[in-house]
Enzyme design. Structure first.
Site, PDB file in Angstrom:
ATOM      1  N   CYS A 172       0.001   4.256   3.192  1.00 30.70           N
ATOM      2  CA  CYS A 172       0.701   3.382   4.109  1.00 30.70           C
ATOM      3  C   CYS A 172       2.167   4.058   4.256  1.00 30.70           C
ATOM      4  O   CYS A 172       2.450   3.937   5.402  1.00 30.70           O
ATOM      5  CB  CYS A 172       0.249   2.265   4.005  1.00 30.70           C
ATOM      6  SG  CYS A 172      -1.576   1.226   4.447  1.00 30.70           S
TER       7      CYS A 172
ATOM      8  N   CYS B 218       1.269  -1.248   0.339  1.00 26.61           N
ATOM      9  CA  CYS B 218      -0.030   0.330  -0.163  1.00 26.61           C
ATOM     10  C   CYS B 218       0.623   0.982   0.123  1.00 26.61           C
ATOM     11  O   CYS B 218       1.550   1.776   1.065  1.00 26.61           O
ATOM     12  CB  CYS B 218      -0.824   0.054   1.263  1.00 26.61           C
ATOM     13  SG  CYS B 218      -1.992   1.944   1.246  1.00 26.61           S
TER      14      CYS B 218
END
Length: 138
Positions: free
Chosen positions: A55, A52
């Site tokens: 993230c 991600c």
């Protein structure tokens, strides 16, 4: 055996040289209960995944915002490795951030957000002392 080694390593990392580490990784449900739900200080739980990209932007931002604070910790949970926690907290997308105090969810957000939204979450979790003092005087 591997789980026991991880728990031991995690416990050691939390108590380096007698100081409690502010940011740590959760590997399983037992660690989550011990280090988040039973924590004496509020904890921001950062559900993330290695794949991600948002993230990888949010996690350092969270660490930076809490590193100077003594009244809050940051726990990181890899959604790929802790499926039961993902299910328990109904994490449908990453990054997902949950603020927990005294074992209760206080606030949460999903996705990459700006610093003001993170500050707002932190202030809900740990209101500034000035605010507490003025509230107790009224």
């Amino acid at each position: 055996m591997l789980a026991a080694c991880r728990r031991l390593a995690s416990t050691r990392s939390l108590h380096l040289a007698g100081a409690v580490q502010k940011s740590f990784t959760i590997h399983d449900n037992d660690e989550f209960v011990q280090n988040v739900m039973n924590s004496s200080v509020p904890v921001i739980v950062n559900f993330h995944a290695e794949w991600c990209d948002p993230c990888h932007i949010l996690t350092p931002k969270l660490k930076e915002l809490i590193e100077t604070r003594t009244d809050i910790n940051l726990a990181t949970v890899d959604v790929e490795k802790c499926a039961e926690l993902v299910h328990t907290f109904e994490v449908k997308a990453v990054p997902a951030v949950i603020a927990i105090r005294n074992g209760l969810v206080i606030d949460k957000f999903i996705g990459l957000v700006d610093g003001d939204m993170i500050d707002s979450l932190i202030n809900k979790l740990c209101p500034p002392k000035v605010q507490n003092e003025s509230q107790s005087q009224t």
